[in-house]
Structures are given as structure tokens and as C-alpha cells.
Design an enzyme around this catalytic site. Structure first.
Site, short mmCIF file in Angstrom:
data_model
loop_
_atom_site.label_atom_id
_atom_site.label_comp_id
_atom_site.label_asym_id
_atom_site.label_seq_id
_atom_site.Cartn_x
_atom_site.Cartn_y
_atom_site.Cartn_z
CG PHE A 121 38.47 31.06 43.61
CD1 PHE A 121 39.11 30.26 42.68
CD2 PHE A 121 38.57 32.44 43.48
CE1 PHE A 121 39.84 30.82 41.64
CE2 PHE A 121 39.29 33.01 42.45
CZ PHE A 121 39.94 32.21 41.54
N GLY A 151 32.29 27.54 50.54
CA GLY A 151 33.34 26.61 50.10
C GLY A 151 32.74 25.25 49.74
CB SER A 175 39.00 43.64 49.08
OG SER A 175 38.34 44.03 47.91
CE1 TYR A 205 34.14 40.60 50.82
CE2 TYR A 205 35.08 42.09 49.18
CZ TYR A 205 35.12 40.90 49.88
OH TYR A 205 36.14 40.00 49.65
CB VAL A 234 32.31 39.54 36.07
CG1 VAL A 234 33.79 39.86 35.90
CG2 VAL A 234 31.54 39.83 34.80
NE ARG A 242 35.75 45.65 39.00
CZ ARG A 242 35.02 46.75 38.79
NH1 ARG A 242 35.49 47.73 38.06
NH2 ARG A 242 33.81 46.87 39.34
C1 UD1 Z 1 35.60 41.54 43.08
C2 UD1 Z 1 35.47 40.46 44.11
C3 UD1 Z 1 35.63 41.00 45.47
C4 UD1 Z 1 36.93 41.72 45.54
C5 UD1 Z 1 36.96 42.79 44.48
C6 UD1 Z 1 38.28 43.48 44.42
C7 UD1 Z 1 34.13 38.63 43.38
C8 UD1 Z 1 32.79 37.99 43.41
N1 UD1 Z 1 34.22 39.83 43.98
O1 UD1 Z 1 34.57 42.49 43.16
O2 UD1 Z 1 35.60 39.96 46.40
O3 UD1 Z 1 37.10 42.29 46.79
O4 UD1 Z 1 36.77 42.19 43.22
O5 UD1 Z 1 38.21 44.53 43.48
O6 UD1 Z 1 35.07 38.07 42.87
N2 UD1 Z 1 29.34 42.22 36.26
C9 UD1 Z 1 28.55 42.20 35.13
N3 UD1 Z 1 27.72 41.14 34.96
C10 UD1 Z 1 27.64 40.10 35.83
C11 UD1 Z 1 28.47 40.12 36.99
C12 UD1 Z 1 29.31 41.22 37.17
O7 UD1 Z 1 28.57 43.11 34.31
O8 UD1 Z 1 26.86 39.15 35.59
C13 UD1 Z 1 30.24 43.37 36.47
C14 UD1 Z 1 30.09 44.08 37.80
O9 UD1 Z 1 28.99 44.97 37.78
C15 UD1 Z 1 31.43 44.76 37.92
C16 UD1 Z 1 32.39 43.77 37.24
O10 UD1 Z 1 31.59 42.93 36.45
O11 UD1 Z 1 31.44 45.97 37.22
C17 UD1 Z 1 33.18 42.93 38.22
O12 UD1 Z 1 32.26 42.37 39.12
P1 UD1 Z 1 32.64 41.18 40.13
O13 UD1 Z 1 33.26 40.08 39.40
O14 UD1 Z 1 31.48 40.92 41.00
O15 UD1 Z 1 33.83 41.81 40.96
P2 UD1 Z 1 33.95 43.13 41.85
O16 UD1 Z 1 32.69 43.68 42.30
O17 UD1 Z 1 34.86 44.01 41.09
#
Ligand code: UD1
Length: 324
Positions: free
Chosen positions: A12, A37, A119, A143, A187, A211
């Protein structure tokens, strides 16, 4: 002209860096093992690139890739907090051993500078917002531990060997080309695809977790500035790369639903293991040292991202339609 080596080039963020550097007229060597990738992320660029299929765990392949390189933008990693929770070994090997291989390759080849994708998850759940680089890291899941180990290695190679290293702590980067259809997808991409398919996204927990969502173009800018800045200002240092704003998942869901015309309210599930509750960055250090300014804000980033997925989705829909 400078030669840039981009690891995770078909991923990405890596692919955005490749596109930008090629457009700018720089020489690019692109490294990927194509585990997460995708070749289509580099479509039509093959002739302008030195593309190498190399795994970061292959120390010889990595060393060869470093020869003649001026700058390395190290984006290659096995990402995702939940993936590292369910399967810590593969991400440990790629994220820690792979980063070590790259540092050793860079040292042997006399590379000028490495910019490392660190990160924000390294901050963990400690109190105190916004996050400032001087805070003591408190990683929770494997991670963030791996990504933090990479940072420490970067700083060590600067102090011990004089290899210029810069760590950029990314805060939830989103945008076009982020993988949307994996259980480990970020997400934003996941929700957009689910809404476009008419599926029901699930918010983990109460949706009030926040976030510092950051559009990918801002991360690209930070990388380029980290290469261009003087060593006195950036070498051996760690910088937050974010927008400096916190947005909750509930708010994000609402905006995406509006942009996509998705009529259903969110469904709520249990909290996700290893999740941090909140994240918000102080971005003044990156501004001061390298004049980083996040030009694309949250809503504009969402709008551009949604537009891109809509175009992709309708193109693949028409392809399928034509094939049947
Ligand atoms: C993301 C990054 C990670 C990075 C970090 C920095 C991704 C996949 N991960 O992690 O590489 O190091 O930010 O902070 O980009 N959620 C839902 N429903 C879903 C999926 C996720 O509610 O279907 C929630 C998760 O529980 C979390 C939030 O969305 O609370 C963000 O999740 P995600 O996008 O996976 O990112 P991070 O874990 O914050």
C-alpha cells in the site's frame, strides 16, 4: 540522480512512494516478496523500475539489492496488530530479522540513509495525549514490539556505524490501494468495501476508540522530506507522522456511510485483543525538523479514498459482468 530502494514496494504505502518517485524522475529499485503486496499496484511501471522479487528474510538477496543505493525507504513488513497476535512468528521474522538484514546490507553497501516505517502502536495504552516522541514506548501486542525493535536497531546503526537512519511513526495511514478484503485489513479500507458490497461492518467495542487517521499522501511527503533534510536535523531520530487530529470509529463510520449512501447503522462486537484505545499525535517535531505539514485532511482523504474504491469496484464489477 539518486537511486531509491523501496522495500514493500508492491504494498500500500510502498507503491505510493514508487509512483511518486517515478513521476519525479528518480531511479527506483523496488523490492517485494508479494506475500501481501500486489503486482497490480505497480502495473505499467515495470519498464521504469528495477523490480526484484526478494524476501526480506533472504539476507543475500537483500544485500545485493542495497548495492549502489543512496536512499532506502523501508516499508516492507508483515503488517497488522491482530495478525501478530494470532501468529507472532512470521511477523517477528519479517519485521525484526528482515529489518536487521536490510541494515546489514545498507552498512555493507555504504547506503547514505534509511527511512524506516515505524508504528504509532509503540506508544501503547499509556496516559497522555497527544503522543510525543519523547514518551517512553509501551508496546502491547507483538507487532508494535517488532516495529519498536526496528526503531532501536535504526538508532543503534546511526550511533555505532554512522549509517543515517530516520524513523517515521505512522499513525493509521489510509488511502487508495490499501488491502480491503483481508481479515487483517485496516479498518477504513475494510469498512468501505463492506459498505460497497452491502455487507454489515462490525465495530469492535463501543466505537468511541479514536485514531489519528492519516491520508497516505501525507506519509509520502514525510518520507521525501526525511530524505531531503540535513543529517543534523533528522539522523538517528524518531518522528510522528500523522494529522494531529483524533477521530472516533463511530464518526468515521458515519462519514463513510454518508459518502457511500450506505443506509444501515453499525453493528457492535467485542473489543479486539491487543487494541489500543486511542491515538493522537503531536506532529511538531516533524514540522520543525523537516517542515512536514499534512496537506490532506481527514475528510478530504476519506473522499479521495472512497472515490478510488468506487472506481475500482465498478471496474472489477464490469470486468466480471463482461466475462459471464
Ligand atoms: C494500524 C495499522 C498498523 C499500524 C497502526 C498504528 C493496519 C492494518 N494496521 O493498526 O499497521 O502500526 O495502525 O497505530 O493498518 N476495527 C473495527 N472493525 C474492523 C476492523 C477494525 O472496529 O472490521 C477497529 C479496530 O479494533 C481498531 C480500529 O478499528 O480499534 C483500527 O484498527 P486497524 O485499522 O486494524 O488499525 P490499528 O490496529 O489501529
Amino acid at each position: 540522480m539518486a537511486l531509491y530502494l523501496i522495500t514493500g514496494a508492491a504494498g500500500f504505502i510502498g507503491s505510493h512512494l514508487v509512483h511518486t518517485l517515478i513521476q519525479r524522475g528518480d531511479d527506483v529499485r523496488a523490492l517485494d516478496n508479494f506475500s501481501t503486496g500486489r503486482r497490480e499496484n505497480l502495473a505499467n511501471l515495470e519498464k521504469q523500475l528495477d523490480l526484484r522479487e526478494v524476501d526480506l528474510r533472504d539476507s543475500i538477496g537483500v544485500l545485493n539489492a542495497c548495492v549502489g543505493v543512496d536512499f532506502i525507504l523501508h516499508q516492507g513488513a508483515l503488517p497488522s496488530v491482530p495478525r501478530s497476535v494470532s501468529e507472532p512468528r512470521p511477523s517477528h521474522e519479517t519485521n525484526i530479522d528482515g529489518t536487521f538484514n536490510l541494515l546489514e546490507g545498507a552498512r555493507a553497501a555504504g547506503v547514505k540513509r534509511i527511512v524506516y516505517a515505524a508504528s504509532s502502536s509503540a506508544y501503547g495504552n499509556q496516559p497522555g495525549f497527544p503522543r510525543v516522541e519523547s514518551m517512553k514506548p509501551q508496546p502491547i501486542a507483538p507487532y508494535p514490539v517488532q516495529k519498536l525493535a526496528g526503531e532501536l536497531y535504526m538508532q543503534s546503526y546511526w550511533q555505532v556505524y554512522g549509517l543515517e537512519t530516520v524513523c517515521l511513526r505512522y499513525f493509521n495511514i489510509f488511502g487508495p490501494r490499501q488491502v480491503a478484503d483481508s481479515p487483517y485489513s485496516g479498518v477504513m479500507a475494510r469498512f468501505i468495501l463492506q459498505m460497497m458490497r452491502g455487507e454489515q461492518p462490525v465495530i469492535n467495542g463501543d466505537g468511541e476508540q479514536g485514531r489519528d487517521f492519516t491520508y497516505v499522501e501525507n506519509a509520502v511527503q514525510a518520507n521525501l522530506r526525511a530524505c531531503a533534510a540535513s543529517a543534523e536535523k533528522v539522523a538517528g531520530r524518531v518522528f510522528n507522522v500523522a494529522c494531529g487530529e483524533r477521530h472516533t470509529l463511530n464518526e468515521t463510520y458515519e462519514i463513510l456511510a454518508r459518502l457511500l449512501g450506505y443506509p444501515h447503522p453499525p453493528q457492535y462486537g467485542p473489543d479486539r485483543a491487543g487494541d489500543v484505545r486511542d491515538s493522537l499525535a503531536d506532529i511538531s517535531a516533524a514540522h520543525k525538523a523537516m517542515n512536514y505539514v499534512p496537506h490532506i485532511g481527514f475528510e478530504e482523504g476519506l473522499r479521495r479514498t472512497v472515490e478510488w474504491y468506487q472506481a475500482e469496484f465498478s471496474a472489477s464489477f464490469h470486468k466480471q459482468d463482461g466475462a459471464t
